[in-house]
Write a protein that holds these residues in place. Structure first.
Motif, PDB file in Angstrom:
ATOM      1  N   PRO A  52       0.849  -1.191   0.000  1.00 53.10           N
ATOM      2  CA  PRO A  52       0.000   0.000   0.000  1.00 53.10           C
ATOM      3  C   PRO A  52       0.892   1.251   0.000  1.00 53.10           C
ATOM      4  O   PRO A  52       2.086   1.160  -0.306  1.00 53.10           O
ATOM      5  CB  PRO A  52      -0.742  -0.140   1.329  1.00 53.10           C
ATOM      6  CG  PRO A  52       0.314  -0.735   2.238  1.00 53.10           C
ATOM      7  CD  PRO A  52       1.131  -1.664   1.350  1.00 53.10           C
ATOM      8  N   ILE A  53       0.339   2.406   0.372  1.00 57.01           N
ATOM      9  CA  ILE A  53       1.160   3.582   0.637  1.00 57.01           C
ATOM     10  C   ILE A  53       1.989   3.307   1.888  1.00 57.01           C
ATOM     11  O   ILE A  53       1.442   2.926   2.927  1.00 57.01           O
ATOM     12  CB  ILE A  53       0.285   4.831   0.860  1.00 57.01           C
ATOM     13  CG1 ILE A  53      -0.526   5.149  -0.399  1.00 57.01           C
ATOM     14  CG2 ILE A  53       1.135   6.026   1.271  1.00 57.01           C
ATOM     15  CD1 ILE A  53       0.314   5.552  -1.594  1.00 57.01           C
ATOM     16  N   TYR A  78       4.313   4.314   5.049  1.00 59.04           N
ATOM     17  CA  TYR A  78       4.665   5.435   5.912  1.00 59.04           C
ATOM     18  C   TYR A  78       5.713   4.977   6.919  1.00 59.04           C
ATOM     19  O   TYR A  78       5.895   3.785   7.147  1.00 59.04           O
ATOM     20  CB  TYR A  78       3.431   6.010   6.618  1.00 59.04           C
ATOM     21  CG  TYR A  78       2.798   5.101   7.655  1.00 59.04           C
ATOM     22  CD1 TYR A  78       3.094   5.247   9.009  1.00 59.04           C
ATOM     23  CD2 TYR A  78       1.890   4.117   7.285  1.00 59.04           C
ATOM     24  CE1 TYR A  78       2.506   4.428   9.963  1.00 59.04           C
ATOM     25  CE2 TYR A  78       1.293   3.302   8.224  1.00 59.04           C
ATOM     26  CZ  TYR A  78       1.611   3.450   9.569  1.00 59.04           C
ATOM     27  OH  TYR A  78       1.035   2.639  10.508  1.00 59.04           O
ATOM     28  N   GLN A 136      10.722   7.524   4.258  1.00 56.83           N
ATOM     29  CA  GLN A 136       9.764   7.624   3.163  1.00 56.83           C
ATOM     30  C   GLN A 136      10.054   8.875   2.351  1.00 56.83           C
ATOM     31  O   GLN A 136      10.168   9.974   2.885  1.00 56.83           O
ATOM     32  CB  GLN A 136       8.341   7.677   3.720  1.00 56.83           C
ATOM     33  CG  GLN A 136       7.262   7.881   2.675  1.00 56.83           C
ATOM     34  CD  GLN A 136       7.354   6.910   1.521  1.00 56.83           C
ATOM     35  OE1 GLN A 136       7.855   7.261   0.463  1.00 56.83           O
ATOM     36  NE2 GLN A 136       6.898   5.693   1.708  1.00 56.83           N
ATOM     37  N   ASP A 140       1.855  12.489   4.976  1.00 54.19           N
ATOM     38  CA  ASP A 140       1.406  12.917   6.303  1.00 54.19           C
ATOM     39  C   ASP A 140       1.862  14.342   6.610  1.00 54.19           C
ATOM     40  O   ASP A 140       1.219  15.054   7.390  1.00 54.19           O
ATOM     41  CB  ASP A 140       1.960  11.978   7.381  1.00 54.19           C
ATOM     42  CG  ASP A 140       1.780  10.515   7.040  1.00 54.19           C
ATOM     43  OD1 ASP A 140       2.450  10.071   6.102  1.00 54.19           O
ATOM     44  OD2 ASP A 140       0.990   9.842   7.719  1.00 54.19           O
ATOM     45  N   THR A 191      -5.275   3.162   1.654  1.00 56.52           N
ATOM     46  CA  THR A 191      -4.634   2.053   2.351  1.00 56.52           C
ATOM     47  C   THR A 191      -3.160   2.347   2.612  1.00 56.52           C
ATOM     48  O   THR A 191      -2.425   2.748   1.707  1.00 56.52           O
ATOM     49  CB  THR A 191      -4.768   0.758   1.530  1.00 56.52           C
ATOM     50  OG1 THR A 191      -6.130   0.586   1.172  1.00 56.52           O
ATOM     51  CG2 THR A 191      -4.306  -0.442   2.333  1.00 56.52           C
ATOM     52  N   ARG A 192      -2.752   2.106   3.846  1.00 61.11           N
ATOM     53  CA  ARG A 192      -1.392   2.431   4.270  1.00 61.11           C
ATOM     54  C   ARG A 192      -0.775   1.248   5.010  1.00 61.11           C
ATOM     55  O   ARG A 192      -1.478   0.368   5.508  1.00 61.11           O
ATOM     56  CB  ARG A 192      -1.417   3.657   5.200  1.00 61.11           C
ATOM     57  CG  ARG A 192      -1.837   4.945   4.543  1.00 61.11           C
ATOM     58  CD  ARG A 192      -2.437   5.952   5.513  1.00 61.11           C
ATOM     59  NE  ARG A 192      -1.713   6.113   6.752  1.00 61.11           N
ATOM     60  CZ  ARG A 192      -0.684   6.949   6.929  1.00 61.11           C
ATOM     61  NH1 ARG A 192      -0.258   7.688   5.929  1.00 61.11           N
ATOM     62  NH2 ARG A 192      -0.076   7.038   8.099  1.00 61.11           N
ATOM     63  N   TYR A 196       2.807   0.513   7.667  1.00 63.47           N
ATOM     64  CA  TYR A 196       4.034   0.973   8.307  1.00 63.47           C
ATOM     65  C   TYR A 196       5.212   0.199   7.745  1.00 63.47           C
ATOM     66  O   TYR A 196       5.130  -1.015   7.533  1.00 63.47           O
ATOM     67  CB  TYR A 196       3.935   0.795   9.819  1.00 63.47           C
ATOM     68  CG  TYR A 196       5.120   1.321  10.581  1.00 63.47           C
ATOM     69  CD1 TYR A 196       5.521   2.644  10.447  1.00 63.47           C
ATOM     70  CD2 TYR A 196       5.849   0.486  11.422  1.00 63.47           C
ATOM     71  CE1 TYR A 196       6.611   3.132  11.147  1.00 63.47           C
ATOM     72  CE2 TYR A 196       6.939   0.962  12.131  1.00 63.47           C
ATOM     73  CZ  TYR A 196       7.318   2.285  11.989  1.00 63.47           C
ATOM     74  OH  TYR A 196       8.412   2.764  12.678  1.00 63.47           O
ATOM     75  N   ALA A 222      -1.164  -4.601   4.112  1.00 66.67           N
ATOM     76  CA  ALA A 222      -1.568  -3.337   4.730  1.00 66.67           C
ATOM     77  C   ALA A 222      -1.606  -3.527   6.235  1.00 66.67           C
ATOM     78  O   ALA A 222      -1.641  -4.658   6.734  1.00 66.67           O
ATOM     79  CB  ALA A 222      -2.941  -2.891   4.233  1.00 66.67           C
ATOM     80  N   GLN A 252      -6.917   0.728   9.577  1.00 63.82           N
ATOM     81  CA  GLN A 252      -6.835   1.801   8.595  1.00 63.82           C
ATOM     82  C   GLN A 252      -7.653   2.994   9.079  1.00 63.82           C
ATOM     83  O   GLN A 252      -8.698   2.825   9.699  1.00 63.82           O
ATOM     84  CB  GLN A 252      -7.346   1.320   7.237  1.00 63.82           C
ATOM     85  CG  GLN A 252      -6.525   0.209   6.622  1.00 63.82           C
ATOM     86  CD  GLN A 252      -5.122   0.657   6.247  1.00 63.82           C
ATOM     87  OE1 GLN A 252      -4.906   1.797   5.831  1.00 63.82           O
ATOM     88  NE2 GLN A 252      -4.157  -0.237   6.404  1.00 63.82           N
TER      89      GLN A 252
END
Length: 267
Positions: A162-163, A165, A169, A174, A199-200, A202, A228, A232
């Protein structure tokens, strides 16, 4: 590091790469990373071999890797379909890291009914099958790459990131919220009342997903996995959390996405 198992990580210096590299070392692999050398990471141990070259073109891939063979390849960067082709017959296992962009409706949510991808979207969701579908050529290429990876490496695995973070990064969206909160803006504009979910994952969690695929070769063979965080947050929830974290309060102003121009970098 171990004397037997050889692993190649393509990329390896981004937000998840060093965690994957160090996880492989802990598992006894002798690790090499193949990347352009533009970005180096202090988190990569000195004993890791660096293969510098461009993993985006067949010629430069062949020039850098030649006929070398590896027990495991983790492709996190570059043009993955070309890497899969070159390493066919030269990799005991191939783990390709991509994205959900090839899922039908990812770029063209209005083409689905009801509108938008289901939450959560699992691996059974259909992917783009033709260049002319509403999601476009890029999405079709992503889906084609997944298919080609598993054709070249039937026991391989595809992980859809996903994205990301977390530390290192390169595009920390954010910051769009954090900077505004630090500036004590009285309000923040969010699209569609901030109800959108992006969707993110870590960075450490996503590296863990890669290593899970490495640790469970039989269970992961020939599979595609959406990765993911378990939890979320909507943009509205993110804005609330960021404001509280820096001791700020603001009004959250919702506008239609087409008009919420200040929020476009976040979506």
């Amino acid at each position: 590091m171990g004397d037997g198992k050889r692993a190649l990580v393509i990329g390896g210096t981004g937000p998840t790469g060093p965690h994957v590299v160090n996880g492989l070392i802990a598992r006894g692999y002798r690790v090499a990373i193949f990347h352009r050398g533009t970005h180096e990471s202090d988190e990569i141990p000195a004993e890791v071999e660096h293969i510098h070259g461009d993993p985006h073109f067949a010629g430069t891939i062949a020039e850098a890797l030649g006929s070398r063979e590896f027990d495991l390849v983790v492709a996190m960067y570059g043009r993955t379909r070309l890497l899969a082709r070159h390493l066919q017959g030269r990799a005991g296992r191939f783990v390709g890291v991509g994205s959900m962009s090839g899922t039908r409706g990812h770029f063209a949510s209005g083409s689905l009914f009801p509108t938008g991808l289901p939450v959560p979207t699992d691996e059974s969701a259909p992917v783009v099958r033709a260049e002319g579908e509403p999601d476009g050529k890029f999405a079709w290429r992503i889906a084609e790459t997944e298919r080609e990876i598993l054709e070249c490496h039937p026991t391989g695995t595809v992980l859809r990131y996903p994205i990301i973070y977390g530390p290192n990064q390169l595009l920390p969206w954010d910051w769009c919220l954090i900077r505004r909160a630090l500036d004590r803006r009285p309000f923040v504009v969010l699209p569609d009342a901030g109800l959108r979910l992006i969707t993110r994952g870590y960075s450490v969690n996503m590296a863990h997903a890669v290593l899970c695929a490495v640790d469970r070769p039989e269970a992961a063979a020939g599979k595609v996995f959406n990765c993911a965080d378990d939890r979320q947050l909507t943009l509205h929830q993110m804005a609330e959390l960021v404001a509280r974290a820096v001791g700020h309060q603001w009004e959250i102003v919702g506008l239609p996405a087409a008009l919420a121009m200040p929020a476009w970098p976040m979506i």
